[in-house]
Design a protein around this motif. Structure first.
Motif, short mmCIF file in Angstrom:
data_model
loop_
_atom_site.label_atom_id
_atom_site.label_comp_id
_atom_site.label_asym_id
_atom_site.label_seq_id
_atom_site.Cartn_x
_atom_site.Cartn_y
_atom_site.Cartn_z
N GLY A 14 0.82 -1.34 -0.18
CA GLY A 14 -0.10 0.01 0.14
C GLY A 14 0.86 1.25 0.00
O GLY A 14 0.44 2.32 0.11
N THR A 15 2.06 1.19 -0.13
CA THR A 15 3.09 2.40 -0.16
C THR A 15 3.58 2.56 -1.81
O THR A 15 3.15 1.76 -2.57
CB THR A 15 4.21 2.25 0.87
N THR A 16 4.50 3.34 -1.86
CA THR A 16 4.76 3.63 -3.03
C THR A 16 6.53 3.55 -3.22
O THR A 16 7.06 3.98 -2.12
CB THR A 16 4.46 5.22 -3.33
N LEU A 17 6.95 3.57 -4.35
CA LEU A 17 8.39 3.72 -4.81
C LEU A 17 8.66 4.96 -4.88
O LEU A 17 7.82 5.73 -6.14
CB LEU A 17 8.85 2.64 -5.90
N ASN A 18 9.71 5.66 -4.85
CA ASN A 18 9.87 7.28 -5.28
C ASN A 18 11.24 7.48 -5.45
O ASN A 18 12.12 6.86 -5.09
CB ASN A 18 9.55 7.99 -3.95
#
Ligand SMILES: *[C@@H]1O[C@H](CO)[C@@H](O)[C@H](O)[C@H]1NC(C)=O
Length: 375
Positions: free
Chosen positions: A272-276
């Motif tokens: 539920g998170t992101t790669l940045n």
């Protein structure tokens, strides 16, 4: 009688004050003046830096120097380092570096394997990513992740040895973004970088219109992208980090390839998170990976190309004196012609310097000639 009692009290007060003063001085001495950095040092989050090194004797002197130059207290950093199946002098470089610097880090967990043969049975060459090679890398990366969690480290930073950070604030800047998974944008010569802007349905690279503006820093900031790799900082204090993994078996419903970076990227999504990726500053560079049929020598030329590219905008990649012996000096020649001239205006010393650095890198013997300003 009364006055003697009063003077006793006064004396006691004075003695107590003296004790307090001594105590205070003591605190000052041992708490602060002893180490000016320490109040800040103990507030810095702890970081495990995980490094896998294989056949990287040529890039390690530059990689390790950039790591050493990072502006971050080494006492807050633990090293987790693995190296196996080498065909070159990787272990010599690592041993020399570790001997000199290991004690300045908080802790080091190092396995340098000298086992032979130096290839996996299903590998066709040093640049071939066979299934057992992927298995090995996945196993090791997962082990680093578990070690960092057990240590209650605040951050885990996966760093590949073919990355060169030229910005000593990289770690602090990435931390300040307060993201679960974040990478500094690392460029190469050409279009290669350590992030993707698109991914196909079967999990492979897809070039999209968003890629170039980020690569060229026409858009600046941190961007949520489908893939970052080679220099990835994970905030282990974020709950979403608990389910991150490199192992396909740990990812429900995963039907993609047995590939550490793809599995990891999918596990980030699933959590539920992101790669940045961040390009708000210039952070550094990355080597273009070898093609399957290439040998290690091909990478030496790629390193030269990248170092030349870096010198367009930056000073030459630094090498610490400790590791200088591992950077081969190129014998200089004139490429088979009688004389090579460099014509340059004396009032442009920075160009002359850059050209001299390029000649050094290429092993070219050139004679400088002062130009005449036609104006
Ligand atoms: C970090 O880099 C800057 C710019 O190159 C330099 O001026 C500074 O001294 C460096 N800081 C440390 C702690 O190395």
């Amino acid at each position: 009688m009364g006055s003697s009692r009063g003077s006793k009290v006064v004396r006691r007060i004075i003695v107590t004050m003296l004790y307090l003063l001594i105590l205070l001085c003591g605190f000052t001495k041992f708490g602060y003046s002893d180490n000016v950095e320490s109040p800040r040092k103990w507030r810095d989050p702890t970081v495990v830096i995980a490094i896998l090194a294989r056949n990287k004797a040529h890039t390690l002197p530059f990689f390790l120097t950039s790591l050493e130059n990072m502006d971050y207290p080494k006492s807050r950093i633990s090293l987790w380092l693995r190296s196996d199946h080498n065909e070159d002098g990787t272990l010599d470089v690592l041993k020399k570096w570790l001997n000199a610097v290991q004690s300045s880090y908080h802790w080091a967990n190092v396995v340098l394997s000298t086992s032979v043969p130096n290839r996996f049975p299903d590998e066709k060459g040093p640049a071939h990513w066979s299934n057992s090679r992927f298995d090995n890398v996945i196993r090791l990366r997962e082990e680093a992740l578990e070690t960092a969690r057990k240590l209650w480290a605040d951050y885990l930073w996966f760093l590949d040895c073919d990355t060169f950070l030229i910005n000593n604030q990289t770690l602090r800047n990435l931390m300040s973004k307060q993201l679960t998974v974040v990478a500094p944008m690392l460029k190469s010569d050409g279009m290669y970088a350590n992030f993707w802007c698109g991914m196909t349905d079967d999990y492979y690279y897809q070039r999209t219109d968003e890629y170039k503006p980020i690569l060229n820093r026409e858009r600046k900031g941190c961007f949520d992208v489908p893939m970052v790799h080679s220099s990835v900082l994970i905030d282990l204090r974020h709950e979403a980090s608990l389910s991150l993994s490199f192992k396909p078996q740990n990812l429900a419903g995963y039907d993609g390839p047995n590939d550490d970076i793809i599995v990891f990227a999918q596990s980030v999504k699933a959590s539920g998170t992101t790669l940045n990726v961040c390009n708000d500053e210039v952070y550094g560079y990355i080597m273009v990976p070898l093609e399957e049929q290439n040998d290690i020598e091909h990478d030496y030329d790629q390193l030269t190309n990248l170092k030349m590219e870096i010198m367009v905008d930056q000073p030459p990649l630094p090498v610490s004196p400790l590791l200088q012996e591992f950077v081969p000096r190129k014998p200089k020649d004139k490429m088979g012609v009688d004389e090579v001239y460099m014509i340059n205006l004396l009032r442009r010393p920075e160009r002359r310097e850059r050209m001299n650095n390029c000649f050094e890198e290429l092993g070219l013997m050139a004679t400088p000639l002062d130009a005449v300003d036609g104006r």
